[in-house]
Design an enzyme around this catalytic site. Structure first.
Site, mmCIF file in Angstrom:
data_model
loop_
_atom_site.group_PDB
_atom_site.id
_atom_site.type_symbol
_atom_site.label_atom_id
_atom_site.label_comp_id
_atom_site.label_asym_id
_atom_site.label_seq_id
_atom_site.Cartn_x
_atom_site.Cartn_y
_atom_site.Cartn_z
ATOM 1 N N ARG A 1 0.814 -1.205 0.000
ATOM 2 C CA ARG A 1 0.000 0.000 0.000
ATOM 3 C C ARG A 1 0.854 1.264 0.000
ATOM 4 N NH1 ARG A 1 -3.103 -1.170 5.398
ATOM 5 N NH2 ARG A 1 -0.912 -1.639 5.883
ATOM 6 N N CYS B 1 10.955 21.734 -9.977
ATOM 7 C CA CYS B 1 9.499 21.543 -9.927
ATOM 8 C C CYS B 1 8.888 21.411 -8.539
ATOM 9 C CB CYS B 1 9.122 20.296 -10.736
ATOM 10 S SG CYS B 1 9.297 20.529 -12.520
#
Length: 454
Positions: free
Chosen positions: A244, A260
């Protein structure tokens, strides 16, 4: 563009820029002098340049003959005015859109390639639409698409050749299909995702924000590991094995950098506040706050370990780019940490295999100081720095070696040789967990490793 040229030999691609010096550098015969270092890029340039890949400063001419135009300009964070410190400055995007509107002929597909805030396409569309006021005379028509890039510097060629996905957002399915067909030359159709244009723009910001959030999360845990005696590498391995969660972006380091991450998170913060979601804005802003705290934490720790003062002490800095396999220094953690150490009066000896002395000087805002002129700032107790192309020379006479970038050559350093030339007691500060711990300790050096509480 180099990868598209390589994969699509029947398509002619021209990269244009108003900076003629930059274009001349891309046309440089010596491929070692290309403006950007990226593994595998020079080979692509060598293969395609002059065949179907060209670099030009003739903007008007190339816009006129283009069927598709990628807007790929910089979108820095605004430094002043509305949204300063958070919102993206779109002046270059607007300038490009106006050039396209003026010089384009016939039908042109305009593609947003830069990382842009949601609804930027609306700005581009409005500018282009204004040029179509008299359709009989202009004979112009446009479609705007969003096609954000999901590559990482250092592995950009690989990421482009074998992408996780290609995202194309737009309103006209025909335009979307035209761009999809280009990528389909080497990317399986199932990996090419189609969305509306707003989802595409937001997906890019969100992807970068989620990756940066993972980095800040694991770096916060690294501080806790040091305080409790745990090992962040062991914690990362344990949680990363959970399907997960996954193992990607769980390596602790000196903080995220690059062009970025910080910019896109701040943009997300601005948009959240703009649309009346202050709780969302606060959540994402905390990611950058923790990143800044973490970088300064490393600086303070170095000072503390060196008896509380580093005035006129020589500290060897290994790595200045924000990550390995790139010469990009934008938002590099090394800039923040080096400035902190200079403020404390240190003499820095900096090495990086790809970043130039000129770039370091620009980032630090201070010219290098020759050894015979040091110290040069006695009055304000500000340190100085010098650049070295050899690791052993850079470390000679230093009180500490600080590893800030995970260049492979730093993982194979002969610490027994380094130790002999350093001033005792000597320290190694490994913020990337790449040095061989046993070899450092065997050489008689003190070692601090990020997130290692042992």
């Amino acid at each position: 563009m180099a990868v598209i040229a390589d994969k699509c030999p029947d398509i002619t691609i021209t990269v244009v820029d108003i900076n003629k010096e930059r274009i001349d550098a891309w046309n440089e015969e010596n491929l070692e002098k290309l403006p950007i270092f990226e593994p595998g890029l020079s080979e692509k340039i060598k293969k395609c340049r002059g065949q179907n890949l060209f670099f030009s400063s003739e903007i008007e001419k190339n816009i006129q003959c283009a069927d598709m135009i990628f807007i790929s300009v910089n979108t820095p964070t605004k430094k002043k005015g509305l949204g300063a410190g958070q919102a993206s400055d779109l002046k270059w995007v607007e300038a490009c859109a106006r050039q396209v509107a003026e010089f384009a002929t016939g039908y042109t597909i305009v593609v947003e390639k830069s990382t842009l805030p949601v609804k930027t396409a609306e700005v581009i569309k409005n500018i282009l639409a204004a040029s179509q006021t008299n359709l009989e005379k202009t004979n112009k028509s446009f479609d705007v698409l969003s096609n954000p890039e999901f590559l990482a510097e250092g592995t950009a060629i690989k990421d482009l050749e074998d992408p996780d996905r290609v995202l194309i957002g737009g309103e006209n399915q025909n335009a979307i299909d035209i761009l999809s067909n280009i990528y389909n030359n080497w990317v399986p159709r199932k990996k090419i995702l189609h969305t509306n244009i707003w989802s595409s723009e937001l997906a890019k910001l969100t992807a970068n924000a989620f990756l940066a959030q993972r980095i800040s999360s694991i770096n916060s845990i690294s501080a806790l590991c040091e305080a409790t005696g745990a090992s962040v590498s062991e914690v990362s391995r344990a949680i990363g094995s959970d399907k997960r969660i996954g193992s990607k972006f769980l390596d602790s380091g000196p903080g995220f950098g690059g062009s970025c991450f910080k910019k896109d998170i701040l943009n997300l913060v601005y948009l959240s506040n703009y649309f009346g979601l202050p709780e969302v804005a606060e959540f994402w802003e905390q990611v950058t706050i923790l990143n800044n705290w973490h970088q300064h934490r490393i600086s303070k720790l170095i000072v503390k370990k060196l008896f509380g003062t580093i005035t006129e002490k020589k500290i060897c800095i290994l790595g200045f780019s924000f990550k390995a396999n790139t010469n990009d220094t934008r938002e590099s953690s090394a800039i923040v940490i080096c400035k902190d150490l200079l403020e404390e009066g240190a003499r820095l000896s900096i090495h990086d295999p790809k970043v130039s002395e000129k770039q370091i000087s620009s980032d630090l805002g201070v010219e290098p100081i020759a050894k015979e002129n040091y110290p040069a700032n006695k009055e304000n107790n500000y340190g100085g720095w010098e650049f070295h192309s050899d690791i052993l020379t850079a470390a000679k006479g230093s009180d500490a070696v600080v590893v800030l970038t995970e260049w492979e050559e730093y993982s194979t350093i002969q610490w027994d040789l380094i130790a002999k030339s350093m001033r005792k007691p000597s320290w190694v500060f490994d913020s990337r967990s790449i040095v061989v711990k046993e070899k450092v300790l065997k050489a008689g050096l003190n070692l601090w490793r990020l997130g290692d509480g042992n």
